[in-house]
Design a protein around this motif. Structure first.
Motif, PDB file in Angstrom:
ATOM      1  N   LEU A   8      -3.552  69.410 -66.053  1.00 38.85           N
ATOM      2  CA  LEU A   8      -4.747  70.166 -66.422  1.00 38.85           C
ATOM      3  C   LEU A   8      -4.740  70.346 -67.933  1.00 38.85           C
ATOM      4  O   LEU A   8      -3.690  70.520 -68.543  1.00 38.85           O
ATOM      5  CB  LEU A   8      -4.729  71.537 -65.730  1.00 38.85           C
ATOM      6  CG  LEU A   8      -6.037  72.321 -65.650  1.00 38.85           C
ATOM      7  CD1 LEU A   8      -6.985  71.662 -64.648  1.00 38.85           C
ATOM      8  CD2 LEU A   8      -5.771  73.756 -65.218  1.00 38.85           C
ATOM      9  N   THR A   9      -5.903  70.313 -68.540  1.00 37.50           N
ATOM     10  CA  THR A   9      -6.002  70.528 -69.980  1.00 37.50           C
ATOM     11  C   THR A   9      -6.129  72.024 -70.265  1.00 37.50           C
ATOM     12  O   THR A   9      -6.421  72.811 -69.360  1.00 37.50           O
ATOM     13  CB  THR A   9      -7.241  69.814 -70.546  1.00 37.50           C
ATOM     14  OG1 THR A   9      -8.419  70.433 -69.992  1.00 37.50           O
ATOM     15  CG2 THR A   9      -7.220  68.330 -70.200  1.00 37.50           C
ATOM     16  N   PRO A  10      -5.947  72.426 -71.527  1.00 38.74           N
ATOM     17  CA  PRO A  10      -6.212  73.826 -71.872  1.00 38.74           C
ATOM     18  C   PRO A  10      -7.626  74.257 -71.505  1.00 38.74           C
ATOM     19  O   PRO A  10      -7.852  75.413 -71.140  1.00 38.74           O
ATOM     20  CB  PRO A  10      -5.988  73.855 -73.390  1.00 38.74           C
ATOM     21  CG  PRO A  10      -4.981  72.777 -73.637  1.00 38.74           C
ATOM     22  CD  PRO A  10      -5.343  71.693 -72.661  1.00 38.74           C
ATOM     23  N   HIS A  11      -8.574  73.319 -71.584  1.00 45.72           N
ATOM     24  CA  HIS A  11      -9.937  73.667 -71.196  1.00 45.72           C
ATOM     25  C   HIS A  11     -10.013  73.950 -69.697  1.00 45.72           C
ATOM     26  O   HIS A  11     -10.873  74.709 -69.241  1.00 45.72           O
ATOM     27  CB  HIS A  11     -10.901  72.539 -71.574  1.00 45.72           C
ATOM     28  CG  HIS A  11     -12.235  73.036 -72.062  1.00 45.72           C
ATOM     29  ND1 HIS A  11     -12.389  73.686 -73.258  1.00 45.72           N
ATOM     30  CD2 HIS A  11     -13.469  73.005 -71.487  1.00 45.72           C
ATOM     31  CE1 HIS A  11     -13.667  74.024 -73.424  1.00 45.72           C
ATOM     32  NE2 HIS A  11     -14.336  73.611 -72.353  1.00 45.72           N
ATOM     33  N   GLY A  12      -9.097  73.327 -68.935  1.00 48.99           N
ATOM     34  CA  GLY A  12      -9.032  73.619 -67.519  1.00 48.99           C
ATOM     35  C   GLY A  12      -8.601  75.056 -67.249  1.00 48.99           C
ATOM     36  O   GLY A  12      -9.063  75.688 -66.288  1.00 48.99           O
ATOM     37  N   LEU A  13      -7.706  75.593 -68.094  1.00 50.88           N
ATOM     38  CA  LEU A  13      -7.345  77.011 -67.965  1.00 50.88           C
ATOM     39  C   LEU A  13      -8.527  77.898 -68.332  1.00 50.88           C
ATOM     40  O   LEU A  13      -8.708  78.981 -67.754  1.00 50.88           O
ATOM     41  CB  LEU A  13      -6.146  77.345 -68.858  1.00 50.88           C
ATOM     42  CG  LEU A  13      -4.754  77.086 -68.295  1.00 50.88           C
ATOM     43  CD1 LEU A  13      -3.688  77.667 -69.220  1.00 50.88           C
ATOM     44  CD2 LEU A  13      -4.593  77.672 -66.898  1.00 50.88           C
ATOM     45  N   ARG A  14      -9.313  77.472 -69.289  1.00 54.05           N
ATOM     46  CA  ARG A  14     -10.538  78.199 -69.649  1.00 54.05           C
ATOM     47  C   ARG A  14     -11.493  78.223 -68.455  1.00 54.05           C
ATOM     48  O   ARG A  14     -12.056  79.271 -68.111  1.00 54.05           O
ATOM     49  CB  ARG A  14     -11.180  77.520 -70.860  1.00 54.05           C
ATOM     50  CG  ARG A  14     -12.528  78.078 -71.314  1.00 54.05           C
ATOM     51  CD  ARG A  14     -12.907  77.373 -72.616  1.00 54.05           C
ATOM     52  NE  ARG A  14     -14.304  77.494 -72.989  1.00 54.05           N
ATOM     53  CZ  ARG A  14     -14.812  78.497 -73.699  1.00 54.05           C
ATOM     54  NH1 ARG A  14     -14.026  79.503 -74.067  1.00 54.05           N
ATOM     55  NH2 ARG A  14     -16.091  78.525 -74.038  1.00 54.05           N
ATOM     56  N   HIS A  15     -11.675  77.048 -67.821  1.00 54.12           N
ATOM     57  CA  HIS A  15     -12.500  76.985 -66.619  1.00 54.12           C
ATOM     58  C   HIS A  15     -11.944  77.894 -65.526  1.00 54.12           C
ATOM     59  O   HIS A  15     -12.699  78.585 -64.831  1.00 54.12           O
ATOM     60  CB  HIS A  15     -12.547  75.549 -66.087  1.00 54.12           C
ATOM     61  CG  HIS A  15     -13.283  74.591 -66.964  1.00 54.12           C
ATOM     62  ND1 HIS A  15     -14.438  74.912 -67.633  1.00 54.12           N
ATOM     63  CD2 HIS A  15     -13.028  73.292 -67.269  1.00 54.12           C
ATOM     64  CE1 HIS A  15     -14.864  73.861 -68.313  1.00 54.12           C
ATOM     65  NE2 HIS A  15     -14.021  72.863 -68.114  1.00 54.12           N
ATOM     66  N   SER A  16     -10.628  77.877 -65.366  1.00 60.91           N
ATOM     67  CA  SER A  16      -9.992  78.691 -64.323  1.00 60.91           C
ATOM     68  C   SER A  16     -10.240  80.168 -64.567  1.00 60.91           C
ATOM     69  O   SER A  16     -10.585  80.924 -63.649  1.00 60.91           O
ATOM     70  CB  SER A  16      -8.483  78.414 -64.283  1.00 60.91           C
ATOM     71  OG  SER A  16      -8.210  77.047 -64.041  1.00 60.91           O
ATOM     72  N   ALA A  17     -10.049  80.603 -65.808  1.00 58.53           N
ATOM     73  CA  ALA A  17     -10.251  82.016 -66.145  1.00 58.53           C
ATOM     74  C   ALA A  17     -11.677  82.448 -65.832  1.00 58.53           C
ATOM     75  O   ALA A  17     -11.909  83.511 -65.230  1.00 58.53           O
ATOM     76  CB  ALA A  17      -9.932  82.248 -67.619  1.00 58.53           C
ATOM     77  N   ALA A  18     -12.658  81.630 -66.227  1.00 56.14           N
ATOM     78  CA  ALA A  18     -14.062  81.984 -65.998  1.00 56.14           C
ATOM     79  C   ALA A  18     -14.386  82.043 -64.510  1.00 56.14           C
ATOM     80  O   ALA A  18     -15.055  82.969 -64.037  1.00 56.14           O
ATOM     81  CB  ALA A  18     -14.966  80.965 -66.696  1.00 56.14           C
ATOM     82  N   THR A  19     -13.896  81.067 -63.759  1.00 54.90           N
ATOM     83  CA  THR A  19     -14.168  81.028 -62.324  1.00 54.90           C
ATOM     84  C   THR A  19     -13.535  82.213 -61.615  1.00 54.90           C
ATOM     85  O   THR A  19     -14.163  82.845 -60.753  1.00 54.90           O
ATOM     86  CB  THR A  19     -13.640  79.710 -61.727  1.00 54.90           C
ATOM     87  OG1 THR A  19     -14.256  78.608 -62.403  1.00 54.90           O
ATOM     88  CG2 THR A  19     -13.960  79.620 -60.247  1.00 54.90           C
ATOM     89  N   HIS A  20     -12.296  82.548 -61.969  1.00 56.18           N
ATOM     90  CA  HIS A  20     -11.613  83.660 -61.320  1.00 56.18           C
ATOM     91  C   HIS A  20     -12.261  84.992 -61.672  1.00 56.18           C
ATOM     92  O   HIS A  20     -12.275  85.919 -60.849  1.00 56.18           O
ATOM     93  CB  HIS A  20     -10.127  83.653 -61.694  1.00 56.18           C
ATOM     94  CG  HIS A  20      -9.417  82.421 -61.236  1.00 56.18           C
ATOM     95  ND1 HIS A  20      -8.172  82.030 -61.706  1.00 56.18           N
ATOM     96  CD2 HIS A  20      -9.785  81.457 -60.340  1.00 56.18           C
ATOM     97  CE1 HIS A  20      -7.820  80.907 -61.122  1.00 56.18           C
ATOM     98  NE2 HIS A  20      -8.774  80.533 -60.297  1.00 56.18           N
ATOM     99  N   LEU A  21     -12.802  85.106 -62.882  1.00 60.71           N
ATOM    100  CA  LEU A  21     -13.538  86.319 -63.247  1.00 60.71           C
ATOM    101  C   LEU A  21     -14.776  86.486 -62.365  1.00 60.71           C
ATOM    102  O   LEU A  21     -15.046  87.586 -61.854  1.00 60.71           O
ATOM    103  CB  LEU A  21     -13.955  86.261 -64.717  1.00 60.71           C
ATOM    104  CG  LEU A  21     -12.894  86.644 -65.747  1.00 60.71           C
ATOM    105  CD1 LEU A  21     -13.345  86.214 -67.144  1.00 60.71           C
ATOM    106  CD2 LEU A  21     -12.654  88.151 -65.725  1.00 60.71           C
ATOM    107  N   LEU A  22     -15.530  85.404 -62.186  1.00 60.72           N
ATOM    108  CA  LEU A  22     -16.723  85.485 -61.352  1.00 60.72           C
ATOM    109  C   LEU A  22     -16.353  85.730 -59.891  1.00 60.72           C
ATOM    110  O   LEU A  22     -17.023  86.494 -59.191  1.00 60.72           O
ATOM    111  CB  LEU A  22     -17.547  84.202 -61.479  1.00 60.72           C
ATOM    112  CG  LEU A  22     -18.273  84.029 -62.819  1.00 60.72           C
ATOM    113  CD1 LEU A  22     -18.842  82.622 -62.942  1.00 60.72           C
ATOM    114  CD2 LEU A  22     -19.387  85.062 -62.964  1.00 60.72           C
TER     115      LEU A  22
END
Length: 317
Positions: A260-274
């Motif tokens: 996973l790329t660092p942007h994937g962690l960004r995606h993960s954070a946003a999805t888990h927040l929602l």
């Protein structure tokens, strides 16, 4: 075989040197506009410069040596040439976007009588849901980084915790200074795209990781040239995004998780927040998106996860 960044830069410079003087002058003005007026990152500016250079090289080769002579036929000829070279649709779409930004700017500056790029259509690119970690995978990753007490291990833990806790971009992470961390409020002062500043909160695990790093690791990694940079490499310089990508890839590999790329962690954070009930506007502000349209993709991801859970758990799914 993919070219290295150095080889690509050398090729772009070679193409640039072959341009007519009038094209060089306008391209230089456009690069100045992107850098100093728009505040675009060096990486983005390099990409725009390379894409516009490819257009200008094509135009010069087909007999157009003055920008005023650029029309939609010339732009479509350039795009057809790019397609014939087998360039991927996503890359073509990016090149078209760069060229349209260039012609719009050139029209505003009076270099073009009309904005020919406004009529240039690029290929449609399917928007696939981003790759993300599950919440349990994110916990596993964080726990793994906490097992290494070395200076680089403590730094890696701070990197992973901050990326996942805040959803900031890797360039924003690497641009943080020590003073960017406000531990009294547990927030980061982040400079995003266009040099826009925003304040991003982080939680207790990330706070502990940063404290441990600052107290036990940064003094060991620091050198005379470290300056105010928060995250440092092994030679004491500011941590580079490519190093962050490698660090994350290595830790994911150690824990048996998909790359996973660092942007994937960004995606993960946003999805888990929602998933946890955060509203879309708050997530937009956290991520630093200029438009809420960019944030909407995470509602699609969350909805798909909900449908998956429904199909698995409901007796009449």
């Amino acid at each position: 075989m993919a070219r290295s960044e150095t080889e690509a830069a050398d090729a772009d410079d070679s193409q640039y040197e072959a341009l007519p003087a009038s094209f060089k002058e306008v391209l230089g003005q456009f690069v100045h506009h992107l850098t100093h007026e728009c505040g675009r990152s060096a990486h983005t500016v390099r990409g725009y410069r390379a894409d516009v250079t490819s257009l200008l090289v094509h135009l010069a080769a087909t007999g157009t040596t003055r920008l005023a002579g650029v029309d939609i036929a010339g732009l479509r000829s350039w795009l057809a040439n790019r397609r014939a070279q087998g360039i991927a649709r996503a890359s073509l779409a990016r090149k078209v976007s760069a060229v349209r930004a260039f012609t719009a700017w050139a029209h505003r500056q009076g270099h073009l009588d009309a904005d020919a790029g406004a009529r240039l259509s690029g290929p449609s690119v399917p928007h696939n849901p981003p790759e993300i970690l599950r919440t349990d995978q994110a916990e596993t990753l964080a726990a793994a980084t906490a097992s290494d007490g070395s200076a680089t291990g403590l730094r890696d833990r701070a990197v992973v915790e901050l990326l996942y806790a805040t959803g900031i971009r890797v360039s924003e992470l690497c641009g943080l200074d020590v003073a960017s961390v406000d531990r009294s409020r547990n927030v980061l002062r982040v400079f995003g795209k266009g040099a826009k500043e925003r304040t991003v909160p982080f939680g207790i695990p990330a706070a502990r990781a940063v404290d441990d790093y600052l107290q036990r690791a940064r003094p060991e990694l620091a050198a005379d040239h470290s300056g105010d940079a928060l995250l440092l490499g092994v030679r004491g310089g500011r941590l580079h995004p490519s190093t962050v990508r490698r660090v994350l890839r290595d830790w994911l590999s150690r824990t048996g998780m998909p790359s996973l790329t660092p942007h994937g962690l960004r995606h993960s954070a946003a999805t888990h927040l929602l998933d946890g009930g955060a509203d879309l506007r708050s997530v937009q502000e956290l991520l630093g998106h200029a438009s809420i349209d960019s944030t909407q993709i995470y509602t699609h991801v969350s909805a798909e996860r909900l449908r998956g859970a429904y199909r698995q758990a409901h007796p009449r799914a």
